[in-house]
Motif scaffolding. Structure first.
Motif, PDB file in Angstrom:
ATOM      1  N   GLN A  72       0.828  -1.198   0.000  1.00  0.00           N
ATOM      2  CA  GLN A  72       0.000   0.000   0.000  1.00  0.00           C
ATOM      3  C   GLN A  72       0.870   1.260   0.000  1.00  0.00           C
ATOM      4  O   GLN A  72       0.600   2.209  -0.734  1.00  0.00           O
ATOM      5  CB  GLN A  72      -0.924   0.004   1.215  1.00  0.00           C
ATOM      6  N   ALA A  73       1.930   1.269   0.807  1.00  0.00           N
ATOM      7  CA  ALA A  73       2.826   2.422   0.859  1.00  0.00           C
ATOM      8  C   ALA A  73       3.507   2.638  -0.492  1.00  0.00           C
ATOM      9  O   ALA A  73       3.650   3.773  -0.952  1.00  0.00           O
ATOM     10  CB  ALA A  73       3.865   2.235   1.963  1.00  0.00           C
ATOM     11  N   LEU A  74       3.912   1.561  -1.135  1.00  0.00           N
ATOM     12  CA  LEU A  74       4.542   1.675  -2.447  1.00  0.00           C
ATOM     13  C   LEU A  74       3.530   2.168  -3.480  1.00  0.00           C
ATOM     14  O   LEU A  74       3.861   3.001  -4.325  1.00  0.00           O
ATOM     15  CB  LEU A  74       5.134   0.334  -2.877  1.00  0.00           C
ATOM     16  N   GLY A  75       2.301   1.696  -3.383  1.00  0.00           N
ATOM     17  CA  GLY A  75       1.248   2.179  -4.276  1.00  0.00           C
ATOM     18  C   GLY A  75       0.987   3.667  -4.088  1.00  0.00           C
ATOM     19  O   GLY A  75       0.798   4.402  -5.062  1.00  0.00           O
ATOM     20  N   ASP A  76       0.989   4.121  -2.824  1.00  0.00           N
ATOM     21  CA  ASP A  76       0.818   5.545  -2.535  1.00  0.00           C
ATOM     22  C   ASP A  76       1.949   6.364  -3.150  1.00  0.00           C
ATOM     23  O   ASP A  76       1.726   7.437  -3.702  1.00  0.00           O
ATOM     24  CB  ASP A  76       0.772   5.797  -1.026  1.00  0.00           C
ATOM     25  N   LEU A  77       3.169   5.851  -3.039  1.00  0.00           N
ATOM     26  CA  LEU A  77       4.324   6.536  -3.599  1.00  0.00           C
ATOM     27  C   LEU A  77       4.213   6.625  -5.120  1.00  0.00           C
ATOM     28  O   LEU A  77       4.440   7.683  -5.706  1.00  0.00           O
ATOM     29  CB  LEU A  77       5.617   5.827  -3.193  1.00  0.00           C
ATOM     30  N   LYS A  78       3.825   5.527  -5.759  1.00  0.00           N
ATOM     31  CA  LYS A  78       3.668   5.520  -7.218  1.00  0.00           C
ATOM     32  C   LYS A  78       2.624   6.534  -7.660  1.00  0.00           C
ATOM     33  O   LYS A  78       2.829   7.293  -8.612  1.00  0.00           O
ATOM     34  CB  LYS A  78       3.259   4.125  -7.703  1.00  0.00           C
ATOM     35  N   ALA A  79       1.474   6.541  -6.969  1.00  0.00           N
ATOM     36  CA  ALA A  79       0.392   7.462  -7.332  1.00  0.00           C
ATOM     37  C   ALA A  79       0.818   8.907  -7.130  1.00  0.00           C
ATOM     38  O   ALA A  79       0.547   9.767  -7.974  1.00  0.00           O
ATOM     39  CB  ALA A  79      -0.854   7.144  -6.510  1.00  0.00           C
ATOM     40  N   ALA A  80       1.481   9.187  -6.017  1.00  0.00           N
ATOM     41  CA  ALA A  80       1.930  10.553  -5.739  1.00  0.00           C
ATOM     42  C   ALA A  80       2.961  11.001  -6.759  1.00  0.00           C
ATOM     43  O   ALA A  80       2.947  12.146  -7.212  1.00  0.00           O
ATOM     44  CB  ALA A  80       2.505  10.643  -4.325  1.00  0.00           C
ATOM     45  N   PHE A  81       3.843  10.099  -7.140  1.00  0.00           N
ATOM     46  CA  PHE A  81       4.859  10.465  -8.128  1.00  0.00           C
ATOM     47  C   PHE A  81       4.215  10.741  -9.478  1.00  0.00           C
ATOM     48  O   PHE A  81       4.572  11.712 -10.152  1.00  0.00           O
ATOM     49  CB  PHE A  81       5.919   9.366  -8.262  1.00  0.00           C
ATOM     50  N   ALA A  82       3.269   9.917  -9.868  1.00  0.00           N
ATOM     51  CA  ALA A  82       2.590  10.132 -11.161  1.00  0.00           C
ATOM     52  C   ALA A  82       1.861  11.472 -11.152  1.00  0.00           C
ATOM     53  O   ALA A  82       1.901  12.208 -12.153  1.00  0.00           O
ATOM     54  CB  ALA A  82       1.626   8.990 -11.435  1.00  0.00           C
TER      55      ALA A  82
END
Length: 94
Positions: free
Chosen positions: A78-88
Motif C-alpha cells: 500500500q505504501a509503495l502504491g501511494d508513492l507511485k500514485a503521488a509520483f505520477a
C-alpha cells in the motif's frame, strides 16, 4: 532465500528507482529556476515523505516474523502504491 527475502529485494529495487526519480525531479525543478522549485517544493517533500514511509514499512517487513509478515507485506504494498500514485500526480505538474 525465502519469499519474504525475495519480496524485500524486489521492493528495495523499486524504492531505489523511485528515490532516483524523486532526485531527478528535484534537479529538474531546480534547473527551471528558484520560483518554479519553490512552487513545487511541497509536492517534492510529500514524495520524500511517502518514500520514507515505504522504506520504514520495508524495514518492518524485514524484521517481522510469522503472521505479521502478511500484514506488513500488505502495508508495504500500500505504501509503495501511494508513492507511485503521488509520483505520477507530481510528474504531471512538471
Amino acid at each position: 532465500m525465502d519469499d519474504k527475502d525475495r519480496f524485500g529485494v524486489s521492493l528495495e529495487a523499486q524504492l531505489a528507482a523511485y528515490k532516483a526519480k524523486i532526485e531527478a525531479a528535484q534537479a529538474e525543478a531546480k534547473g527551471k529556476g528558484q520560483d518554479f522549485f519553490d512552487r513545487w517544493s511541497g509536492d517534492l517533500e510529500s514524495l520524500l515523505e511517502k518514500y520514507d514511509k515505504a522504506r520504514y514499512k520495508l524495514t518492518l517487513l524485514r524484521k517481522g516474523g510469522g503472521d505479521a509478515v502478511t500484514e506488513l507485506r500488505h502495508g508495504m504494498e500500500q505504501a509503495l502504491g501511494d508513492l507511485k500514485a503521488a509520483f505520477a500526480k507530481a510528474k504531471d505538474k512538471f
